[in-house]
Design an enzyme around this catalytic site. Structure first.
Site, short mmCIF file in Angstrom:
data_model
loop_
_atom_site.label_atom_id
_atom_site.label_comp_id
_atom_site.label_asym_id
_atom_site.label_seq_id
_atom_site.Cartn_x
_atom_site.Cartn_y
_atom_site.Cartn_z
N SER A 1 0.85 -1.20 0.00
CA SER A 1 0.00 0.00 0.00
C SER A 1 0.88 1.24 0.00
O SER A 1 1.99 1.21 0.55
CB SER A 1 -0.88 0.01 1.25
OG SER A 1 -1.57 1.24 1.34
N TYR B 1 -2.18 -0.95 10.25
CA TYR B 1 -2.29 -1.34 8.83
C TYR B 1 -1.08 -0.81 8.07
O TYR B 1 -0.41 -1.56 7.34
CB TYR B 1 -3.59 -0.78 8.22
CG TYR B 1 -3.71 -1.02 6.73
CD1 TYR B 1 -4.11 -2.26 6.23
CD2 TYR B 1 -3.39 -0.02 5.81
CE1 TYR B 1 -4.21 -2.48 4.86
CE2 TYR B 1 -3.47 -0.24 4.44
CZ TYR B 1 -3.89 -1.47 3.96
OH TYR B 1 -3.97 -1.69 2.61
P1 NAD Z 1 -10.94 -7.09 -0.78
O1 NAD Z 1 -11.56 -6.99 0.57
O2 NAD Z 1 -11.78 -7.23 -1.98
O3 NAD Z 1 -9.86 -8.27 -0.81
C1 NAD Z 1 -9.17 -8.72 0.31
C2 NAD Z 1 -9.10 -10.23 0.21
O4 NAD Z 1 -8.31 -10.74 1.28
C3 NAD Z 1 -10.49 -10.85 0.33
O5 NAD Z 1 -10.64 -11.79 -0.71
C4 NAD Z 1 -10.46 -11.52 1.69
O6 NAD Z 1 -11.24 -12.68 1.77
C5 NAD Z 1 -8.97 -11.87 1.79
N1 NAD Z 1 -8.62 -12.12 3.18
C6 NAD Z 1 -8.71 -11.27 4.23
N2 NAD Z 1 -8.36 -11.92 5.37
C7 NAD Z 1 -8.05 -13.19 5.02
C8 NAD Z 1 -7.65 -14.34 5.74
N3 NAD Z 1 -7.50 -14.34 7.08
N4 NAD Z 1 -7.43 -15.47 5.06
C9 NAD Z 1 -7.59 -15.52 3.73
N5 NAD Z 1 -7.97 -14.47 2.98
C10 NAD Z 1 -8.21 -13.31 3.63
O7 NAD Z 1 -10.03 -5.80 -0.87
P2 NAD Z 1 -8.95 -5.31 -1.94
O8 NAD Z 1 -9.05 -3.84 -1.89
O9 NAD Z 1 -9.06 -6.01 -3.23
O10 NAD Z 1 -7.58 -5.68 -1.19
C11 NAD Z 1 -6.59 -6.52 -1.73
C12 NAD Z 1 -5.23 -6.12 -1.19
O11 NAD Z 1 -4.89 -4.82 -1.64
C13 NAD Z 1 -5.15 -6.08 0.34
O12 NAD Z 1 -3.90 -6.59 0.77
C14 NAD Z 1 -5.22 -4.58 0.63
O13 NAD Z 1 -4.59 -4.24 1.86
C15 NAD Z 1 -4.46 -4.03 -0.56
N6 NAD Z 1 -4.74 -2.62 -0.86
C16 NAD Z 1 -6.01 -2.22 -1.17
C17 NAD Z 1 -6.22 -0.86 -1.45
C18 NAD Z 1 -7.58 -0.33 -1.80
O14 NAD Z 1 -7.74 0.90 -1.86
N7 NAD Z 1 -8.58 -1.17 -2.08
C19 NAD Z 1 -5.16 0.04 -1.41
C20 NAD Z 1 -3.89 -0.43 -1.08
C21 NAD Z 1 -3.69 -1.76 -0.82
#
Ligand code: NAD
Length: 252
Positions: free
Chosen positions: A150, A163
Protein backbone atom coordinates in the site's frame (compact mmCIF):
# COMPACT_ATOMS: atom_id res chain seq x y z
CA UNK A 1 -4.81 -38.37 -30.89
CA UNK A 2 -1.30 -36.91 -31.39
CA UNK A 3 -2.87 -33.43 -31.40
CA UNK A 4 -4.60 -33.95 -28.04
CA UNK A 5 -1.35 -35.30 -26.51
CA UNK A 6 0.48 -32.18 -27.72
CA UNK A 7 -2.33 -29.97 -26.35
CA UNK A 8 -1.96 -31.73 -22.98
CA UNK A 9 1.78 -31.12 -22.97
CA UNK A 10 1.27 -27.42 -23.92
CA UNK A 11 -1.16 -27.20 -21.01
CA UNK A 12 1.42 -28.74 -18.64
CA UNK A 13 4.03 -26.18 -19.79
CA UNK A 14 1.93 -23.19 -18.76
CA UNK A 15 3.19 -21.43 -15.60
CA UNK A 16 1.09 -21.76 -12.45
CA UNK A 17 0.15 -18.72 -10.36
CA UNK A 18 -1.35 -18.69 -6.88
CA UNK A 19 -3.26 -15.48 -6.13
CA UNK A 20 -4.45 -15.11 -2.53
CA UNK A 21 -7.76 -13.41 -1.79
CA UNK A 22 -8.83 -13.70 -5.41
CA UNK A 23 -12.63 -13.87 -5.30
CA UNK A 24 -13.02 -10.08 -5.11
CA UNK A 25 -11.35 -6.74 -5.76
CA UNK A 26 -7.70 -6.61 -6.75
CA UNK A 27 -7.10 -10.35 -6.35
CA UNK A 28 -9.92 -11.26 -8.74
CA UNK A 29 -8.61 -8.79 -11.34
CA UNK A 30 -5.10 -10.23 -10.98
CA UNK A 31 -6.40 -13.81 -11.31
CA UNK A 32 -8.32 -12.87 -14.48
CA UNK A 33 -5.33 -11.05 -15.95
CA UNK A 34 -2.82 -13.83 -15.29
CA UNK A 35 -5.22 -16.39 -16.78
CA UNK A 36 -5.62 -14.14 -19.85
CA UNK A 37 -1.80 -14.04 -20.04
CA UNK A 38 -1.80 -17.85 -20.32
CA UNK A 39 -1.12 -18.96 -16.75
CA UNK A 40 -2.93 -21.67 -14.83
CA UNK A 41 -4.35 -19.86 -11.82
CA UNK A 42 -5.07 -21.12 -8.31
CA UNK A 43 -7.92 -19.00 -6.97
CA UNK A 44 -8.09 -18.67 -3.18
CA UNK A 45 -10.45 -17.20 -0.61
CA UNK A 46 -11.09 -17.45 3.09
CA UNK A 47 -14.86 -17.93 2.91
CA UNK A 48 -16.56 -17.47 -0.47
CA UNK A 49 -16.12 -21.02 -1.79
CA UNK A 50 -18.97 -20.74 -4.29
CA UNK A 51 -17.52 -17.60 -5.91
CA UNK A 52 -14.07 -19.21 -5.85
CA UNK A 53 -15.24 -22.41 -7.55
CA UNK A 54 -17.11 -20.37 -10.17
CA UNK A 55 -14.13 -18.13 -10.96
CA UNK A 56 -11.74 -21.10 -11.09
CA UNK A 57 -14.10 -22.90 -13.49
CA UNK A 58 -14.36 -19.79 -15.68
CA UNK A 59 -10.57 -19.39 -15.80
CA UNK A 60 -9.85 -23.09 -16.20
CA UNK A 61 -7.96 -23.06 -12.90
CA UNK A 62 -8.37 -24.52 -9.43
CA UNK A 63 -9.89 -23.19 -6.23
CA UNK A 64 -8.61 -23.64 -2.65
CA UNK A 65 -10.17 -22.29 0.55
CA UNK A 66 -7.91 -21.31 3.48
CA UNK A 67 -7.84 -18.91 6.39
CA UNK A 68 -4.38 -17.39 6.08
CA UNK A 69 -4.41 -16.23 9.70
CA UNK A 70 -4.00 -19.94 10.54
CA UNK A 71 -0.44 -21.04 9.76
CA UNK A 72 -1.34 -24.65 8.90
CA UNK A 73 -4.03 -23.50 6.49
CA UNK A 74 -1.60 -21.10 4.79
CA UNK A 75 0.93 -23.93 4.33
CA UNK A 76 -1.91 -26.21 3.22
CA UNK A 77 -2.83 -23.73 0.48
CA UNK A 78 0.60 -24.08 -1.14
CA UNK A 79 0.47 -27.87 -0.71
CA UNK A 80 -2.97 -27.98 -2.36
CA UNK A 81 -1.70 -25.90 -5.32
CA UNK A 82 1.27 -28.25 -5.71
CA UNK A 83 -1.01 -31.28 -5.34
CA UNK A 84 -3.12 -29.99 -8.22
CA UNK A 85 -0.42 -28.81 -10.63
CA UNK A 86 2.92 -30.12 -9.33
CA UNK A 87 4.58 -26.73 -9.69
CA UNK A 88 4.25 -23.08 -8.75
CA UNK A 89 5.90 -20.28 -10.71
CA UNK A 90 4.16 -17.18 -9.35
CA UNK A 91 2.89 -16.25 -5.89
CA UNK A 92 0.79 -13.09 -5.53
CA UNK A 93 0.31 -12.18 -1.86
CA UNK A 94 -2.83 -10.11 -2.24
CA UNK A 95 -5.09 -11.11 0.66
CA UNK A 96 -5.17 -8.47 3.35
CA UNK A 97 -7.31 -6.75 5.91
CA UNK A 98 -7.78 -3.13 6.84
CA UNK A 99 -9.44 -1.50 9.83
CA UNK A 100 -10.14 2.25 9.92
CA UNK A 101 -8.79 3.69 13.20
CA UNK A 102 -7.87 7.40 13.60
CA UNK A 103 -4.07 7.68 13.83
CA UNK A 104 -4.21 9.96 16.90
CA UNK A 105 -6.47 7.60 18.87
CA UNK A 106 -3.72 5.35 20.21
CA UNK A 107 -5.98 3.47 22.65
CA UNK A 108 -8.28 2.47 19.79
CA UNK A 109 -5.50 0.53 18.03
CA UNK A 110 -5.38 -2.30 20.52
CA UNK A 111 -2.68 -4.99 20.72
CA UNK A 112 -5.35 -7.39 19.41
CA UNK A 113 -5.79 -5.15 16.31
CA UNK A 114 -2.02 -5.08 15.85
CA UNK A 115 -1.74 -8.85 16.10
CA UNK A 116 -4.58 -9.49 13.67
CA UNK A 117 -3.34 -7.00 11.06
CA UNK A 118 0.25 -8.23 11.27
CA UNK A 119 -0.92 -11.87 11.19
CA UNK A 120 -2.85 -11.49 7.92
CA UNK A 121 -0.90 -8.70 6.17
CA UNK A 122 2.68 -9.64 7.07
CA UNK A 123 3.12 -13.05 8.67
CA UNK A 124 0.79 -14.92 6.28
CA UNK A 125 2.71 -13.67 3.19
CA UNK A 126 5.92 -14.75 4.94
CA UNK A 127 4.53 -18.24 5.62
CA UNK A 128 3.37 -18.53 1.99
CA UNK A 129 6.76 -17.37 0.65
CA UNK A 130 8.47 -19.91 2.90
CA UNK A 131 6.18 -22.75 1.85
CA UNK A 132 6.38 -21.86 -1.85
CA UNK A 133 10.13 -21.19 -2.04
CA UNK A 134 11.36 -24.69 -2.94
CA UNK A 135 8.97 -24.95 -5.91
CA UNK A 136 9.46 -21.30 -6.98
CA UNK A 137 13.22 -21.96 -7.06
CA UNK A 138 12.67 -24.79 -9.53
CA UNK A 139 10.45 -22.79 -11.88
CA UNK A 140 11.69 -23.19 -15.47
CA UNK A 141 10.62 -19.60 -16.20
CA UNK A 142 12.06 -18.16 -12.96
CA UNK A 143 10.00 -17.85 -9.79
CA UNK A 144 8.22 -14.58 -9.08
CA UNK A 145 6.61 -13.21 -5.92
CA UNK A 146 4.48 -10.07 -6.03
CA UNK A 147 3.25 -8.56 -2.78
CA UNK A 148 0.28 -6.20 -2.78
CA UNK A 149 1.23 -3.61 -0.17
CA UNK A 150 0.00 0.00 0.00
CA UNK A 151 1.05 3.62 -0.44
CA UNK A 152 0.34 3.68 3.32
CA UNK A 153 3.44 1.52 3.71
CA UNK A 154 5.54 4.23 2.05
CA UNK A 155 4.00 7.48 3.32
CA UNK A 156 2.54 8.25 6.78
CA UNK A 157 -1.03 7.60 5.61
CA UNK A 158 -3.61 4.83 5.60
CA UNK A 159 -6.63 3.44 7.40
CA UNK A 160 -4.74 2.87 10.68
CA UNK A 161 -1.23 2.92 12.13
CA UNK A 162 -1.06 -0.91 12.44
CA UNK A 163 -2.29 -1.34 8.83
CA UNK A 164 0.31 1.12 7.50
CA UNK A 165 3.05 -0.50 9.61
CA UNK A 166 2.10 -3.98 8.33
CA UNK A 167 2.40 -2.78 4.72
CA UNK A 168 5.66 -0.88 5.40
CA UNK A 169 7.09 -4.08 6.84
CA UNK A 170 5.96 -6.06 3.80
CA UNK A 171 7.63 -3.50 1.50
CA UNK A 172 10.87 -4.02 3.40
CA UNK A 173 10.49 -7.80 3.36
CA UNK A 174 10.05 -7.46 -0.43
CA UNK A 175 13.48 -5.84 -0.77
CA UNK A 176 15.14 -8.15 1.75
CA UNK A 177 13.83 -11.28 0.01
CA UNK A 178 14.67 -9.90 -3.44
CA UNK A 179 18.30 -9.65 -2.35
CA UNK A 180 18.25 -13.03 -0.60
CA UNK A 181 16.48 -15.11 -3.27
CA UNK A 182 17.97 -13.83 -6.55
CA UNK A 183 18.60 -14.96 -9.18
CA UNK A 184 16.17 -17.92 -8.95
CA UNK A 185 13.25 -15.98 -7.51
CA UNK A 186 12.34 -12.32 -8.06
CA UNK A 187 10.36 -10.41 -5.43
CA UNK A 188 8.50 -7.15 -6.11
CA UNK A 189 5.58 -5.20 -4.68
CA UNK A 190 2.79 -2.96 -5.88
CA UNK A 191 1.85 -0.22 -3.41
CA UNK A 192 -1.56 1.09 -4.52
CA UNK A 193 -3.25 4.23 -3.30
CA UNK A 194 -7.03 4.10 -3.30
CA UNK A 195 -8.47 1.27 -5.40
CA UNK A 196 -12.17 0.93 -6.15
CA UNK A 197 -12.90 -2.41 -4.41
CA UNK A 198 -15.30 -3.82 -1.78
CA UNK A 199 -12.74 -2.84 0.90
CA UNK A 200 -13.06 0.87 0.08
CA UNK A 201 -16.68 1.15 -1.07
CA UNK A 202 -17.66 3.21 2.02
CA UNK A 203 -14.55 5.42 2.06
CA UNK A 204 -16.31 8.52 0.66
CA UNK A 205 -13.64 10.96 1.84
CA UNK A 206 -10.80 9.01 0.23
CA UNK A 207 -12.74 8.80 -3.06
CA UNK A 208 -13.19 12.59 -2.94
CA UNK A 209 -9.47 13.11 -2.28
CA UNK A 210 -8.53 11.00 -5.31
CA UNK A 211 -11.09 12.66 -7.58
CA UNK A 212 -10.04 16.18 -6.55
CA UNK A 213 -6.35 15.99 -5.65
CA UNK A 214 -4.70 13.06 -7.40
CA UNK A 215 -3.11 14.15 -10.69
CA UNK A 216 -4.93 11.26 -12.43
CA UNK A 217 -8.24 12.51 -10.93
CA UNK A 218 -9.59 9.06 -10.00
CA UNK A 219 -8.93 6.06 -7.78
CA UNK A 220 -7.33 3.04 -9.44
CA UNK A 221 -9.51 0.26 -10.77
CA UNK A 222 -8.52 -3.31 -9.82
CA UNK A 223 -7.47 -3.86 -13.46
CA UNK A 224 -4.90 -1.03 -13.13
CA UNK A 225 -3.23 -2.98 -10.30
CA UNK A 226 -3.47 -6.23 -12.27
CA UNK A 227 -1.64 -4.55 -15.21
CA UNK A 228 1.30 -3.68 -12.96
CA UNK A 229 1.36 -7.14 -11.36
CA UNK A 230 1.45 -8.70 -14.84
CA UNK A 231 4.33 -6.38 -15.85
CA UNK A 232 6.33 -7.20 -12.72
CA UNK A 233 5.96 -10.90 -13.51
CA UNK A 234 6.84 -10.41 -17.19
CA UNK A 235 9.96 -8.25 -16.71
CA UNK A 236 12.46 -10.94 -15.85
CA UNK A 237 15.30 -8.57 -14.80
CA UNK A 238 13.19 -6.60 -12.32
CA UNK A 239 13.51 -7.40 -8.63
CA UNK A 240 13.28 -5.61 -5.28
CA UNK A 241 11.00 -2.85 -6.59
CA UNK A 242 8.05 -1.33 -4.74
CA UNK A 243 5.92 0.33 -7.41
CA UNK A 244 3.73 3.17 -6.11
CA UNK A 245 0.42 3.15 -7.95
CA UNK A 246 -1.49 6.08 -6.50
CA UNK A 247 -2.40 8.13 -9.58
CA UNK A 248 0.37 10.56 -8.60
CA UNK A 249 -1.17 11.60 -5.26
CA UNK A 250 2.28 11.40 -3.63
CA UNK A 251 3.40 14.25 -5.92
CA UNK A 252 0.92 16.70 -4.41
P1 NAD B 1 -10.94 -7.09 -0.78
O1 NAD B 1 -11.56 -6.99 0.57
O2 NAD B 1 -11.78 -7.23 -1.98
O3 NAD B 1 -9.86 -8.27 -0.81
C1 NAD B 1 -9.17 -8.72 0.31
C2 NAD B 1 -9.10 -10.23 0.21
O4 NAD B 1 -8.31 -10.74 1.28
C3 NAD B 1 -10.49 -10.85 0.33
O5 NAD B 1 -10.64 -11.79 -0.71
C4 NAD B 1 -10.46 -11.52 1.69
O6 NAD B 1 -11.24 -12.68 1.77
C5 NAD B 1 -8.97 -11.87 1.79
N1 NAD B 1 -8.62 -12.12 3.18
C6 NAD B 1 -8.71 -11.27 4.23
N2 NAD B 1 -8.36 -11.92 5.37
C7 NAD B 1 -8.05 -13.19 5.02
C8 NAD B 1 -7.65 -14.34 5.74
N3 NAD B 1 -7.50 -14.34 7.08
N4 NAD B 1 -7.43 -15.47 5.06
C9 NAD B 1 -7.59 -15.52 3.73
N5 NAD B 1 -7.97 -14.47 2.98
C10 NAD B 1 -8.21 -13.31 3.63
O7 NAD B 1 -10.03 -5.80 -0.87
P2 NAD B 1 -8.95 -5.31 -1.94
O8 NAD B 1 -9.05 -3.84 -1.89
O9 NAD B 1 -9.06 -6.01 -3.23
O10 NAD B 1 -7.58 -5.68 -1.19
C11 NAD B 1 -6.59 -6.52 -1.73
C12 NAD B 1 -5.23 -6.12 -1.19
O11 NAD B 1 -4.89 -4.82 -1.64
C13 NAD B 1 -5.15 -6.08 0.34
O12 NAD B 1 -3.90 -6.59 0.77
C14 NAD B 1 -5.22 -4.58 0.63
O13 NAD B 1 -4.59 -4.24 1.86
C15 NAD B 1 -4.46 -4.03 -0.56
N6 NAD B 1 -4.74 -2.62 -0.86
C16 NAD B 1 -6.01 -2.22 -1.17
C17 NAD B 1 -6.22 -0.86 -1.45
C18 NAD B 1 -7.58 -0.33 -1.80
O14 NAD B 1 -7.74 0.90 -1.86
N7 NAD B 1 -8.58 -1.17 -2.08
C19 NAD B 1 -5.16 0.04 -1.41
C20 NAD B 1 -3.89 -0.43 -1.08
C21 NAD B 1 -3.69 -1.76 -0.82
Amino acid sequence: MARSASMRSEQADRPVALVTGSTSGIGEAVARRLAADGMRVVVHSRRSAQAGEALAAELGGAYVRADLAVEDEARGLVEAALGRYGRLDVLVNNAGISRPIPHDDLAAATPADWRQLLEVNLIAPWVLCTAALPTLRQSPVGGSIVNITSHAGVRPKGSSVPYAASKAALNHVTRLLAAALAPEVRVNAVAPGLVDTPMTKDWAHAHEVWRNRAPMRRPAQPADVADVVASLIAHTYLTGEVIMLDGGLNLT
